[in-house]
Design a protein around this motif. Sequence first.
Motif, PDB file in Angstrom:
ATOM      1  N   GLN A 191       0.607  -0.878   0.642  1.00  0.00           N
ATOM      2  CA  GLN A 191       0.315  -0.195   0.013  1.00  0.00           C
ATOM      3  C   GLN A 191       0.884   1.701  -0.244  1.00  0.00           C
ATOM      4  O   GLN A 191       1.905   0.968   0.280  1.00  0.00           O
ATOM      5  N   PRO A 192       0.124   2.171  -0.169  1.00  0.00           N
ATOM      6  CA  PRO A 192       1.312   3.916  -0.383  1.00  0.00           C
ATOM      7  C   PRO A 192       1.730   3.922   0.666  1.00  0.00           C
ATOM      8  O   PRO A 192       1.232   3.923   2.217  1.00  0.00           O
ATOM      9  N   GLY A 193       2.569   4.660   0.770  1.00  0.00           N
ATOM     10  CA  GLY A 193       2.806   4.491   2.135  1.00  0.00           C
ATOM     11  C   GLY A 193       4.236   3.064   2.874  1.00  0.00           C
ATOM     12  O   GLY A 193       5.160   3.254   4.048  1.00  0.00           O
TER      13      GLY A 193
ATOM     14  N   SER B 226       6.429   0.233   2.978  1.00  0.00           N
ATOM     15  CA  SER B 226       7.963  -0.686   3.041  1.00  0.00           C
ATOM     16  C   SER B 226       8.183  -1.473   2.051  1.00  0.00           C
ATOM     17  O   SER B 226       7.426  -3.168   2.303  1.00  0.00           O
TER      18      SER B 226
ATOM     19  N   ARG C 279      14.279   8.403   0.658  1.00  0.00           N
ATOM     20  CA  ARG C 279      12.777   7.382   0.658  1.00  0.00           C
ATOM     21  C   ARG C 279      13.606   6.172   0.797  1.00  0.00           C
ATOM     22  O   ARG C 279      12.880   4.331   1.077  1.00  0.00           O
TER      23      ARG C 279
ATOM     24  N   ASN D 158      10.854   2.899   1.181  1.00  0.00           N
ATOM     25  CA  ASN D 158       9.810   3.098   2.304  1.00  0.00           C
ATOM     26  C   ASN D 158       9.408   4.273   1.663  1.00  0.00           C
ATOM     27  O   ASN D 158       9.900   5.026   0.538  1.00  0.00           O
ATOM     28  N   SER D 159       8.249   4.681   2.515  1.00  0.00           N
ATOM     29  CA  SER D 159       7.743   5.903   2.127  1.00  0.00           C
ATOM     30  C   SER D 159       7.147   5.523   0.694  1.00  0.00           C
ATOM     31  O   SER D 159       7.093   6.179  -0.123  1.00  0.00           O
TER      32      SER D 159
ATOM     33  N   LYS E  78       5.317   5.044  -3.172  1.00  0.00           N
ATOM     34  CA  LYS E  78       4.092   5.778  -3.285  1.00  0.00           C
ATOM     35  C   LYS E  78       3.614   4.982  -4.755  1.00  0.00           C
ATOM     36  O   LYS E  78       4.324   4.002  -5.531  1.00  0.00           O
TER      37      LYS E  78
ATOM     38  N   SER F  97      -3.664   1.370  -3.762  1.00  0.00           N
ATOM     39  CA  SER F  97      -4.271   0.731  -1.993  1.00  0.00           C
ATOM     40  C   SER F  97      -5.361   0.068  -2.741  1.00  0.00           C
ATOM     41  O   SER F  97      -6.700  -0.681  -1.627  1.00  0.00           O
TER      42      SER F  97
END
Length: 115
Positions: free
Chosen positions: A13-15, A17, A66, A83-84, A86, A115
Amino acid sequence: QVQLVESGGGLVQPGGSLRLSCEVSGSIFSINDMGWYRQAPGKERELVASQARIGRPLYADSVKGRFTISRDNAKNTVNLQMNSLKPEDTAVYYCNAVINFSHYWGQGTQVTVSS
């Protein structure tokens, strides 16, 4: 013969890792650069991060802060901690190794951020 084997892709999902790993094996004397590239549908392959045998890593502007590349010269491995994440990070990620000025590639691993 040189082989690059990647692992660690998937759906996140977005956000979130993910961590990609790559091991280089075969007839290797010395690996110059090791790194990761990616290719999204309809786009050219682009550099994500690269690490020379010595020196500081190089990152694409879009991933700075990131993503983190790490390399183990003794094990001939290179990892990419992402990480993080997008949605625009969605792509096939390829491990790359430069040996005696020749580029070698892994088979690619899909990273999907949705998502």
